[in-house]
Design a protein around this motif. Structure first.
Motif, PDB file in Angstrom:
ATOM      1  N   ALA A   1      18.825   1.600   5.974  1.00 31.65           N
ATOM      2  CA  ALA A   1      18.903   1.767   4.524  1.00 31.65           C
ATOM      3  C   ALA A   1      18.023   2.930   4.057  1.00 31.65           C
ATOM      4  O   ALA A   1      18.436   3.750   3.231  1.00 31.65           O
ATOM      5  CB  ALA A   1      18.486   0.474   3.835  1.00 31.65           C
ATOM      6  N   ILE A   2      16.818   3.011   4.579  1.00 27.02           N
ATOM      7  CA  ILE A   2      15.916   4.106   4.209  1.00 27.02           C
ATOM      8  C   ILE A   2      16.479   5.438   4.670  1.00 27.02           C
ATOM      9  O   ILE A   2      16.445   6.446   3.941  1.00 27.02           O
ATOM     10  CB  ILE A   2      14.518   3.854   4.798  1.00 27.02           C
ATOM     11  CG1 ILE A   2      13.895   2.612   4.148  1.00 27.02           C
ATOM     12  CG2 ILE A   2      13.615   5.064   4.583  1.00 27.02           C
ATOM     13  CD1 ILE A   2      12.575   2.208   4.782  1.00 27.02           C
ATOM     14  N   PHE A   3      17.002   5.469   5.884  1.00 28.11           N
ATOM     15  CA  PHE A   3      17.596   6.698   6.414  1.00 28.11           C
ATOM     16  C   PHE A   3      18.765   7.161   5.553  1.00 28.11           C
ATOM     17  O   PHE A   3      18.893   8.348   5.228  1.00 28.11           O
ATOM     18  CB  PHE A   3      18.047   6.456   7.857  1.00 28.11           C
ATOM     19  CG  PHE A   3      18.788   7.601   8.472  1.00 28.11           C
ATOM     20  CD1 PHE A   3      18.113   8.720   8.920  1.00 28.11           C
ATOM     21  CD2 PHE A   3      20.171   7.560   8.598  1.00 28.11           C
ATOM     22  CE1 PHE A   3      18.807   9.787   9.493  1.00 28.11           C
ATOM     23  CE2 PHE A   3      20.856   8.619   9.166  1.00 28.11           C
ATOM     24  CZ  PHE A   3      20.174   9.740   9.608  1.00 28.11           C
ATOM     25  N   LEU A   4      19.621   6.234   5.148  1.00 20.50           N
ATOM     26  CA  LEU A   4      20.794   6.585   4.348  1.00 20.50           C
ATOM     27  C   LEU A   4      20.399   7.109   2.970  1.00 20.50           C
ATOM     28  O   LEU A   4      20.854   8.183   2.542  1.00 20.50           O
ATOM     29  CB  LEU A   4      21.692   5.356   4.202  1.00 20.50           C
ATOM     30  CG  LEU A   4      22.924   5.518   3.304  1.00 20.50           C
ATOM     31  CD1 LEU A   4      23.920   6.491   3.919  1.00 20.50           C
ATOM     32  CD2 LEU A   4      23.596   4.174   3.063  1.00 20.50           C
ATOM     33  N   LEU A   5      19.531   6.387   2.270  1.00 15.79           N
ATOM     34  CA  LEU A   5      19.187   6.780   0.904  1.00 15.79           C
ATOM     35  C   LEU A   5      18.298   8.008   0.880  1.00 15.79           C
ATOM     36  O   LEU A   5      18.401   8.836  -0.036  1.00 15.79           O
ATOM     37  CB  LEU A   5      18.499   5.613   0.190  1.00 15.79           C
ATOM     38  CG  LEU A   5      19.380   4.389  -0.062  1.00 15.79           C
ATOM     39  CD1 LEU A   5      18.641   3.362  -0.899  1.00 15.79           C
ATOM     40  CD2 LEU A   5      20.690   4.772  -0.738  1.00 15.79           C
ATOM     41  N   ARG A   6      17.446   8.167   1.856  1.00 14.00           N
ATOM     42  CA  ARG A   6      16.604   9.370   1.891  1.00 14.00           C
ATOM     43  C   ARG A   6      17.459  10.615   2.025  1.00 14.00           C
ATOM     44  O   ARG A   6      17.248  11.614   1.317  1.00 14.00           O
ATOM     45  CB  ARG A   6      15.607   9.267   3.049  1.00 14.00           C
ATOM     46  CG  ARG A   6      14.633  10.427   3.153  1.00 14.00           C
ATOM     47  CD  ARG A   6      15.149  11.489   4.113  1.00 14.00           C
ATOM     48  NE  ARG A   6      14.278  12.647   4.177  1.00 14.00           N
ATOM     49  CZ  ARG A   6      14.596  13.793   4.765  1.00 14.00           C
ATOM     50  NH1 ARG A   6      15.801  13.932   5.332  1.00 14.00           N
ATOM     51  NH2 ARG A   6      13.750  14.814   4.786  1.00 14.00           N
ATOM     52  N   ASN A   7      18.431  10.586   2.916  1.00 15.84           N
ATOM     53  CA  ASN A   7      19.300  11.742   3.096  1.00 15.84           C
ATOM     54  C   ASN A   7      20.156  12.005   1.866  1.00 15.84           C
ATOM     55  O   ASN A   7      20.437  13.164   1.527  1.00 15.84           O
ATOM     56  CB  ASN A   7      20.202  11.537   4.316  1.00 15.84           C
ATOM     57  CG  ASN A   7      19.427  11.577   5.624  1.00 15.84           C
ATOM     58  OD1 ASN A   7      18.312  12.073   5.679  1.00 15.84           O
ATOM     59  ND2 ASN A   7      20.015  11.031   6.668  1.00 15.84           N
ATOM     60  N   TYR A   8      20.563  10.951   1.182  1.00 17.47           N
ATOM     61  CA  TYR A   8      21.356  11.142  -0.042  1.00 17.47           C
ATOM     62  C   TYR A   8      20.487  11.709  -1.156  1.00 17.47           C
ATOM     63  O   TYR A   8      20.885  12.646  -1.864  1.00 17.47           O
ATOM     64  CB  TYR A   8      21.977   9.822  -0.471  1.00 17.47           C
ATOM     65  CG  TYR A   8      22.936   9.964  -1.632  1.00 17.47           C
ATOM     66  CD1 TYR A   8      24.279  10.245  -1.410  1.00 17.47           C
ATOM     67  CD2 TYR A   8      22.495   9.833  -2.941  1.00 17.47           C
ATOM     68  CE1 TYR A   8      25.162  10.390  -2.456  1.00 17.47           C
ATOM     69  CE2 TYR A   8      23.376   9.978  -4.005  1.00 17.47           C
ATOM     70  CZ  TYR A   8      24.695  10.249  -3.757  1.00 17.47           C
ATOM     71  OH  TYR A   8      25.562  10.396  -4.804  1.00 17.47           O
ATOM     72  N   PHE A   9      19.298  11.154  -1.337  1.00 18.08           N
ATOM     73  CA  PHE A   9      18.414  11.639  -2.401  1.00 18.08           C
ATOM     74  C   PHE A   9      17.970  13.076  -2.154  1.00 18.08           C
ATOM     75  O   PHE A   9      17.742  13.836  -3.098  1.00 18.08           O
ATOM     76  CB  PHE A   9      17.183  10.741  -2.510  1.00 18.08           C
ATOM     77  CG  PHE A   9      17.478   9.355  -3.000  1.00 18.08           C
ATOM     78  CD1 PHE A   9      18.662   9.071  -3.654  1.00 18.08           C
ATOM     79  CD2 PHE A   9      16.573   8.325  -2.801  1.00 18.08           C
ATOM     80  CE1 PHE A   9      18.955   7.788  -4.100  1.00 18.08           C
ATOM     81  CE2 PHE A   9      16.845   7.049  -3.250  1.00 18.08           C
ATOM     82  CZ  PHE A   9      18.037   6.778  -3.901  1.00 18.08           C
ATOM     83  N   ALA A  10      17.850  13.463  -0.880  1.00 18.56           N
ATOM     84  CA  ALA A  10      17.420  14.823  -0.568  1.00 18.56           C
ATOM     85  C   ALA A  10      18.455  15.863  -0.961  1.00 18.56           C
ATOM     86  O   ALA A  10      18.113  17.045  -1.108  1.00 18.56           O
ATOM     87  CB  ALA A  10      17.107  14.939   0.926  1.00 18.56           C
ATOM     88  N   GLU A  11      19.727  15.464  -1.145  1.00 23.02           N
ATOM     89  CA  GLU A  11      20.775  16.395  -1.549  1.00 23.02           C
ATOM     90  C   GLU A  11      20.782  16.661  -3.052  1.00 23.02           C
ATOM     91  O   GLU A  11      21.513  17.531  -3.517  1.00 23.02           O
ATOM     92  CB  GLU A  11      22.137  15.853  -1.116  1.00 23.02           C
ATOM     93  CG  GLU A  11      22.322  15.757   0.394  1.00 23.02           C
ATOM     94  CD  GLU A  11      22.308  17.127   1.056  1.00 23.02           C
ATOM     95  OE1 GLU A  11      22.776  18.093   0.409  1.00 23.02           O
ATOM     96  OE2 GLU A  11      21.842  17.224   2.201  1.00 23.02           O
ATOM     97  N   ILE A  12      20.002  15.914  -3.812  1.00 25.54           N
ATOM     98  CA  ILE A  12      19.933  16.148  -5.257  1.00 25.54           C
ATOM     99  C   ILE A  12      19.239  17.491  -5.504  1.00 25.54           C
ATOM    100  O   ILE A  12      18.221  17.783  -4.894  1.00 25.54           O
ATOM    101  CB  ILE A  12      19.168  14.997  -5.942  1.00 25.54           C
ATOM    102  CG1 ILE A  12      19.933  13.683  -5.752  1.00 25.54           C
ATOM    103  CG2 ILE A  12      18.966  15.286  -7.433  1.00 25.54           C
ATOM    104  CD1 ILE A  12      19.211  12.478  -6.305  1.00 25.54           C
TER     105      ILE A  12
END
Length: 292
Positions: free
Chosen positions: A171-182
């Motif tokens: 979960a952390i891996f998924l959301l971190r990578n998504y948030f980093a694209e903002i």
């Protein structure tokens, strides 16, 4: 002086019909895939409405010729079973808090790893990623001993804690990578307007990250709802979920379809409702980041 007009090329009228035909073929193919995917669920539902004798003598598809013989007697008998009803509510009490805990903690951690500077951030995130390759079976025995010492073994909080701990790395891996694209400019503009980290997280990151968060919530809920291995080890008879209760019924009554079919469909219908209710967010989360 006269101007010479260039000849206009003829329009390709055959392109549009060809496009429509290809779209129709794709839609037909997807429809067939959907029907194949739903056939086991439909067969299980019809079997749960038939008597045990009818299920033993003929296939479930024969009921389509005589739908008047279907009844809800199996469900009425199942709901009178206090063990099954308690197991259903145990499943809800395990799945919902686990999903909420994983999503909340992962969203906070994902934002911290993506946009906050602190000592050892990259190394800690590397450890989180490394935990993804650890099989869940490896941690069963040592965690069981730890929970036994803490008094959590055989209880619903123990099952919730185990699922939360093993669901957080992905979960952390998924959301971190998504948030980093903002875009970074959006966060800088928010900070220039006086926004603090909590305000940026709650009013900017969470709305933009809703597709990924919704997809994570669906994945986590389905995984915990359908789990039997962890619950079989960490839950006792009073805290066992529906999957373990059905397995116990199968062991006691063998191939009693009149008991197993409605219980299995009861366990199946909730994930189907969750998936179809949030499928729009699920598709958005899957497609997130694929096109910039």
């Amino acid at each position: 002086m006269t101007t010479v007009q260039q000849p206009v090329p003829p329009r390709r009228r055959s392109a549009r019909p060809a496009k429509r035909i290809s779209r129709a073929v794709i839609q037909l193919f997807l429809l067939v895939i959907g029907l194949v995917w739903l056939t086991p669920a439909a067969g299980l539902f019809i079997s749960s409405l038939r008597t045990e004798e009818a299920n033993a003598n003929s296939g479930w598809w024969t009921a389509l010729t005589a739908p008047g013989r279907l009844s809800l007697d199996n469900y009425a008998a199942l709901l009178k079973d206090s063990g099954i009803v308690q197991a259903f509510w145990n499943t809800v009490l395990i799945s919902v808090p686990t999903t909420i805990a994983v999503v909340v903690i992962a969203a906070l951690a994902g934002y911290a790893f993506a946009w906050m500077d602190f000592a050892g951030r990259d190394w800690i995130f590397l450890v989180v990623v490394a935990m993804l390759v650890v099989p869940v079976q490896i941690g069963l025995l040592p965690v069981a001993k730890l929970f036994g010492a803490l008094g959590l073994f055989g209880s619903i909080p123990g099952v919730i804690l185990f699922h939360t701990a093993y669901g957080l790395p992905f979960a952390i891996f998924l959301l971190r990578n998504y948030f980093a694209e903002i875009p970074k400019e959006m966060l800088e503009a928010a900070r220039m307007d006086g926004g603090g980290e909590w305000r940026i997280f709650s009013q900017l990151i969470l709305p933009l990250g809703r597709p990924a968060i919704a997809s994570l919530a669906i994945f986590q809920f389905l995984w915990v709802w359908n789990d039997m291995l962890v619950a079989l080890l960490f839950a006792d008879n009073e805290s066992q979920p529906l999957t373990v209760a059905l397995q116990s019924q199968m062991r006691q009554f063998g191939s009693n379809i009149g008991v197993l079919a409605p219980g299995a469909f009861l366990s199946l219908i909730v994930p189907l409702i969750v998936f179809f209710a949030f499928q729009r967010h699920f598709v958005q989360g899957i497609m997130a980041g694929s096109v910039k």
